[in-house]
Enzyme design. Structure first.
Site, mmCIF file in Angstrom:
data_model
loop_
_atom_site.group_PDB
_atom_site.id
_atom_site.type_symbol
_atom_site.label_atom_id
_atom_site.label_comp_id
_atom_site.label_asym_id
_atom_site.label_seq_id
_atom_site.Cartn_x
_atom_site.Cartn_y
_atom_site.Cartn_z
ATOM 1 C CE LYS A 1 78.793 -2.792 -40.254
ATOM 2 N NZ LYS A 1 79.393 -2.787 -41.575
ATOM 3 N NE ARG B 1 77.628 -7.240 -36.725
ATOM 4 C CZ ARG B 1 76.329 -7.185 -37.012
ATOM 5 N NH1 ARG B 1 75.926 -6.535 -38.089
ATOM 6 N NH2 ARG B 1 75.440 -7.771 -36.231
ATOM 7 N N GLY C 1 74.467 -1.849 -45.988
ATOM 8 C CA GLY C 1 74.142 -2.974 -46.852
ATOM 9 C C GLY C 1 75.006 -3.126 -48.069
ATOM 10 C CB THR D 1 76.887 -8.644 -42.094
ATOM 11 O OG1 THR D 1 77.327 -7.295 -41.946
ATOM 12 C CG2 THR D 1 76.699 -9.243 -40.705
ATOM 13 C CD GLU E 1 72.063 -3.528 -38.453
ATOM 14 O OE1 GLU E 1 72.431 -4.659 -38.079
ATOM 15 O OE2 GLU E 1 72.332 -3.064 -39.575
ATOM 16 C CD GLN F 1 75.940 -1.850 -38.793
ATOM 17 O OE1 GLN F 1 75.972 -3.060 -38.827
ATOM 18 N NE2 GLN F 1 75.885 -1.124 -39.880
ATOM 19 N NE ARG G 1 74.514 1.538 -41.356
ATOM 20 C CZ ARG G 1 73.747 0.446 -41.194
ATOM 21 N NH1 ARG G 1 72.441 0.577 -41.001
ATOM 22 N NH2 ARG G 1 74.263 -0.751 -41.221
ATOM 23 C CG HIS H 1 63.017 34.389 -62.446
ATOM 24 N ND1 HIS H 1 63.058 35.753 -62.621
ATOM 25 C CD2 HIS H 1 63.445 34.168 -61.180
ATOM 26 C CE1 HIS H 1 63.505 36.324 -61.507
ATOM 27 N NE2 HIS H 1 63.743 35.386 -60.623
#
Length: 868
Positions: free
Chosen positions: A26, A120, A135, A139, A300, A312, A314, A826
């Site tokens: 982060k 955080r 999560g 935070t 975010e 944020q 990611r 198969h």
């Protein structure tokens, strides 16, 4: 800035993504975000992993706790819950050293000690390109004052060991002792609205569609599920869909610190949290961030006075990757794994070898292979041929392709081209119904394979890699023999003809399933029956059975010979391996361990056969199938002759029955030839890898699995390997294991699985493709690993996919359910050969059916009922 501050505290402006080891995922992302022009990131600093390391070093008991945790199974949730709670308490109780506390306090003083902050967690294994830990650590919002901030920093350190985070790391092979925690301390922003932006659609995977989730107040209301968000879909600078929710509550910051939930006025609840123009502007910022990081992002955001602040970003790690393309045109790709009954990821050497030996160009994405069918979909004739062929084999693929074709202009129209394949049910290719055709093909294949085995023995080093491309060309020459294709298609087309005509004339579904029982020359069904013969050798010797029940590794054959009756048992197993030992689960990936390399894989199946069958079961089973097929043939012909124009219909049907029984068994032989050659290639390549490992070039010989064929050649030539590349490939492979490949994938990234468009099944039934007729009721055995099979007579096998290596299990079960498969794959062919009712292509069958439940499989109509 003094040395303590430099070591333990870094301003976000000093940080970039190269510093993950120091500031965590982060922190590294936020530092990089703060450097992007036009992106506003709240000011702040990062407490580094050195600070975490310094603090936890003060607790000797922590090492012992982490050591104990390393021995716990990821499935032992109670032990993880207890240990992780103990570790969190230990970390929170450690006092922060004065010099470290001073460095943090000085950083706070730059903005004023009464400024509110968000604290955080930022772990070193968090928010990386191959794994997002969203999560999983904590935070804390609106934290005010040095004492409170220090306390919450300790809580963030402790949150490295939440139960969820520990379980995730254990399941993904990440050692808890190797991860570190940094902490981001950022000035709070107090937004009018906040939420999450996905720069690609997180559900469909479409990279051209961004999704904005928005709510009033702080983002905790959305993250915690307190309210349903407004959702905006934005494509090419335009809102293409919006859903405005009734937002009854929001989260506000308190002046003294902390947060609280407050109700939203009734007249404001239905108001959108963003305007369309704001949503479009936010997506434009997101595209800038996405371009900076080079992949879709989960962002975010907060809206303050009509300005967006990014708190944020990611990577979205759940998206299936898109194959690389040399142009910017639209492309449609079909999964190879779904056709080959192997949807697991393949390692780079496996991908490379399959591409080297494939008949058509293949594209790699997510550790899987895809074929570009765009051109074949573009022209009406080739499109019709492809859809017809796919519809017969796997209706879900056809439905997914039709979904793409329904999108206006995604696939450009071209003039007609030759059909992609023969029309199902059409007159078979003009090859004589003569067993000598099949015999000749097999003899030529065996001669070519013998020459390969002979020639490869004399090749090592660069000479081996110069020789193998020639071997690959011979490999392809054998497979592309026009007679080979005609023989395969003759069996398939005769099957389609019989099913179509006998349903039309007699109202009988899938009659070919019974008419093809015990067809001659099916090398895969013979493989399953041959293991029954091995069980016959072992069954009279109780000490051999007892010895095999205790086998825990693959070096047991020599020891087996020392047990009374063990020599005969060993010889029988070795003879079986001589003929079939090149096979294994996921056998199209050359890096997978073969039965000859891991004979212990077969032991549970052998023991099941010893327990569940009487002597001579293989011969009896084959004869029973043969008698059923003959009886069915007589019945069908008799009924046809009673119809108008019956003699003609009966004569045509008799010709097709002879044709299908002549050729349908050969359907499995080309795959046997391919895998036989693969084992020869592998033995030669691994001998080379062993020499490199002994010379110290490789840390371990299996490192070559993470190289392409060309890269392997370079290592042999230069005696040097890029260890960093190998580590990156290993990390990527682990990430790919968590992804489910789609049947169809577009160049926009949209993953399509297809759907069954049926309303003729009972409520609650699981729908699939009927591939082997009959109805059976029994205990479901959900088996994901063949080596863990424990079957009893009457069980129904439920699994993800079954390539030919699973056929030894088929002799012991009463029915089959798979998540992946088609009419001529198969598993379906062998299920029909053994007379097992089977339904394939059942989405999430291994999750929706629990091991031990009683189920009823409707192999004729294509659905499963869960009875208990």
């Amino acid at each position: 800035m003094n040395n303590v501050t430099e070591r333990y505290v870094l301003d976000l402006q000093e940080i970039d993504e190269s510093q993950v080891a120091v500031v965590g995922g982060k922190g590294a992302h936020l530092g990089s975000l703060s450097r992007i022009e036009g992106i506003r990131v709240p000011a702040g600093f990062c407490v580094t992993t050195d600070a975490y390391r310094r603090v936890v070093a003060q607790s000797p008991s922590l090492d012992a706790q982490l050591e104990e945790l390393s021995r716990v199974s990821p499935d032992d949730q109670e032990a993880i819950r207890t240990l992780s709670a103990e570790i969190r308490r230990t970390v929170e109780e450690i006092a922060v050293p004065d010099d470290l506390a001073g460095a943090i306090t000085r950083a706070l003083a730059r903005s004023g000690e009464r400024t509110a902050y968000a604290v955080r967690s930022s772990a070193t294994a968090e928010d990386l390109p191959t794994a997002s830990f969203a999560g999983q650590q904590d935070t804390y919002l609106n934290v005010v004052g040095p004492a409170a901030i220090l306390r919450h920093i300790s809580r963030c350190w402790a949150s490295l060991f939440t139960e969820r985070a520990v379980t995730y790391r254990r399941r993904n092979g990440i050692d808890d002792r190797t991860v570190r925690m940094a902490v981001v301390v950022q000035q709070m922003v107090f937004p009018h609205a906040s939420g999450i932006l996905f720069t690609a659609d997180p559900v469909s995977g479409n990279r051209t569609v961004a999704t904005v989730d928005a709510g009033f107040g702080l983002g905790e209301a959305l993250v915690s599920g307190l309210v349903n968000p407004d959702v905006f879909k934005v494509r090419h600078g335009e809102v293409v869909a919006r859903t405005i929710s009734a937002k009854q509550r929001e989260v506000h910051a308190l002046l003294a610190g902390g947060t609280r939930e407050v109700p939203i006025d009734a007249q404001r609840q239905q108001q959108p949290a963003l305007t369309d123009a704001q949503a479009v502007r936010l997506v434009e910022l997101g595209r800038r961030i996405e371009a900076r990081f080079g992949r879709p992002q989960d962002i975010e955001w907060c809206l303050v006075d009509d300005d967006f602040h990014i708190v944020q970003s990611r990577p979205i790690t759940t998206l299936f990757p898109v194959p690389e393309s040399a142009d910017q045109e639209n492309h449609v790709y079909v999964s190879v794994g779904h056709q080959q009954m192997m949807t697991d990821p393949m390692k780079p050497l496996g991908l490379s070898m399959w591409q080297q030996t494939a008949m058509v160009r293949m594209h790699e994405a997510g550790g899987r292979l895809f074929v570009d069918v765009t051109q074949r979909l573009a022209a009406p004739a080739s499109r019709a041929g492809l859809l017809d062929l796919m519809g017969r084999g796997d209706p879900l693929v056809r439905d997914a392709l039709e979904t793409v074709l329904d999108r206006e202009d995604f696939v450009p129209s071209l003039p007609d081209a030759p059909p992609a394949g023969p029309r199902a049910g059409a007159a078979p290719e003009p090859v004589a119904t003569d067993p000598a055709v099949v015999t000749g093909l097999i003899e030529r294949s065996q001669a070519s394979l013998a020459a390969l085995r002979r020639d490869v023995l004399t090749k090592t080093g660069p000479e081996l890699f110069d020789f193998l491309p020639t071997a690959f060309e011979e490999h392809k020459r054998v497979l592309t023999d026009p007679l080979n294709f005609k023989a395969i298609m003759a069996g398939m087309e005769a099957t389609w003809w019989l099913n179509d005509k006998l349903e039309e004339w007699l109202g009988e579904k899938n009659a070919a399933d019974t008419l093809t029982l015990s067809a001659p020359g099916n090398v895969t069904s013979e493989m399953g029956l041959a293991l029954l013969d091995v069980a016959d050798v072992i069954r009279p010797h109780p000490q051999v059975v007892e010895f095999l029940a205790g086998v825990e590794d693959d070096d047991f054959l020599d020891e087996l010979a020392k047990v009374p009756g063990g020599t005969e048992a060993r010889d029988a197993i070795e003879a079986y391996l001589d003929r079939y030992g090149m096979r294994c689960v996921g056998e199209i990936d050359i890096t997978r361990p073969r039965w000859s390399e891991r004979p212990g894989t077969l032991v549970p199946v052998i023991l099941d056969n010893v327990r569940n069958f009487e002597p001579g079961a293989a011969r009896r089973r084959f004869e029973q199938g043969l008698q059923q097929a003959r009886k069915k043939e007589q019945e069908v012909l008799s009924r046809l002759r009673a119809l108008p124009d019956g003699e003609r219909k009966a004569d045509e049907t008799k010709g097709m029955i002879d044709r299908v029984r002549t050729f349908i068994g050969y359907r499995e032989y080309p795959k046997y030839d391919i895998i036989s050659r693969y084992f020869v290639y592998k033995q030669a390549l691994m001998a080379e890898a062993e020499r490199l490992a002994q010379a110290g070039v490789l840390a371990e010989k299996e490192d070559v699995f993470y190289l392409t064929f060309e890269e392997f050649h370079d290592v042999v030539r230069t005696r040097q390997i890029d260890d960093r590349l190998v580590r990156q490939r290993k990390d990527a492979f682990r990430a790919y294991q968590a992804l489910t490949p789609p049947r169809v994938l577009t160049s926009d990234g949209e993953a399509l699985t297809g759907a069954y468009r049926r309303d003729d099944v009972p409520d609650g039934a699981l729908i699939g493709l009927p591939v082997s007729t009959g109805t059976v009721e029994g205990r479901a055995r959900v088996i994901l690993d063949m080596a863990e099979a424990d079957l009893e007579a009457g069980d129904i096998l439920v699994t993800t996919f079954t390539d030919p290596s699973w056929s030894p299990l088929f002799v012991a079960v009463a029915g089959l359910v798979t998540e992946v498969g088609g009419l001529m794959t198969h598993g379906a062919v062998i299920a029909r050969e053994y007379g097992l009712p089977a339904v394939v292509g059942v989405e999430q069958a291994t999750r929706r059916i629990r091991d031990g439940q009683r189920i009823r499989v409707h192999g004729t109509d294509g659905y499963i009922e869960i009875l208990s």
